[in-house]
Scaffold this motif. Structure first.
Motif, PDB file in Angstrom:
ATOM      1  N   ALA A  25      -0.877   2.125   3.361  1.00 32.49           N
ATOM      2  CA  ALA A  25      -0.701   0.827   4.014  1.00 32.49           C
ATOM      3  C   ALA A  25      -1.314   0.838   5.411  1.00 32.49           C
ATOM      4  O   ALA A  25      -1.971  -0.131   5.823  1.00 32.49           O
ATOM      5  CB  ALA A  25       0.789   0.472   4.084  1.00 32.49           C
ATOM      6  N   SER A  62       6.378  -6.054   1.680  1.00 32.62           N
ATOM      7  CA  SER A  62       5.281  -5.091   1.530  1.00 32.62           C
ATOM      8  C   SER A  62       3.904  -5.737   1.667  1.00 32.62           C
ATOM      9  O   SER A  62       2.901  -5.170   1.233  1.00 32.62           O
ATOM     10  CB  SER A  62       5.401  -4.386   0.170  1.00 32.62           C
ATOM     11  N   LEU A  64       0.333  -6.746   3.131  1.00 32.13           N
ATOM     12  CA  LEU A  64      -0.608  -5.970   3.927  1.00 32.13           C
ATOM     13  C   LEU A  64      -0.424  -6.339   5.399  1.00 32.13           C
ATOM     14  O   LEU A  64      -0.386  -7.510   5.749  1.00 32.13           O
ATOM     15  CB  LEU A  64      -2.041  -6.245   3.460  1.00 32.13           C
ATOM     16  N   TYR A 166      -3.852  -6.138  -1.202  1.00 26.97           N
ATOM     17  CA  TYR A 166      -4.294  -4.815  -1.650  1.00 26.97           C
ATOM     18  C   TYR A 166      -5.107  -4.997  -2.930  1.00 26.97           C
ATOM     19  O   TYR A 166      -4.871  -5.928  -3.707  1.00 26.97           O
ATOM     20  CB  TYR A 166      -3.102  -3.910  -1.926  1.00 26.97           C
TER      21      TYR A 166
END
Length: 196
Positions: A25, A62, A64, A166
């Motif tokens: 990440a 979660s 990006l 992602y």
């Protein structure tokens, strides 16, 4: 595609996103920040001189991490704004933000600039998403907010819509409806995809 199928696709791609490690990440946020700056320079080459405003989402869960991008844009003296949610299926509003500004909890529990900050119609919009395909379509979180926002902004002026995700969130085909707004670009940790 049915609502259930969209829900299942969203569940699958968000589950994959949740598996991205902390190290992956971090590297992704840096790579996306650098690519995003090159894209902003392409469409707003003089930044503060011409008054272009770039909207960047404040990451939750979660998603990006776009905070490095906000720092990069601030260092380049490019005006930035954060989106503020008012209601489901209603366009976002955008309030000015500079790294270091205090954020407040909005009515939907999201971190956003205070009501005292000026509002803008951004020229470039970086948006989060649950899934994307190579045709330029995004699957959001189900509220229709970015579709409403992009539709409203595009009725006023030329804007650049950039999805941020992602690579693992890619799918063969995002189900579409007539109101769905296409992206102009999609940024991942691996590449910049141009659709228009």
């Amino acid at each position: 595609m049915t609502v259930d199928a969209k829900t299942e696709l969203r569940r699958r791609t968000l589950s994959r996103r949740d598996l991205v490690s902390h190290e992956e990440a971090h590297a992704a946020s840096i790579a996306v920040g650098e690519r995003a700056l090159a894209l902003v320079r392409r469409f707003a080459p003089r930044g503060a001189e011409t008054g272009e405003v770039v909207s960047v989402y404040w990451p939750i869960r979660s998603e990006l991490n776009t905070r490095p991008l906000l720092e990069i844009l601030a260092a380049e003296k490019i005006a930035t704004a954060l989106p503020v949610m008012t209601a489901v299926k209603r366009p976002l509003i955008f309030r000015g933000f500079t790294p270091g500004d205090d954020l407040v909890k909005g009515p939907f529990g999201l971190s956003e600039p205070a009501e005292t900050r000026p509002s803008f119609d951004p020229d470039i919009v970086f948006s989060p998403l649950a899934a994307f395909d190579r045709r330029g379509y995004r699957l959001g979180y189900g509220g229709g907010i970015y579709d409403a926002t992009l539709s409203q902004l595009r009725a006023k002026k030329r804007i650049v819509a950039v999805g941020v995700a992602y690579a693992c969130q890619e799918t063969d085909s995002v189900p579409t409806e007539p109101h769905d707004q296409k992206l102009d670009f999609l940024l991942t940790e691996r590449e910049l995809i141009e659709f228009s």
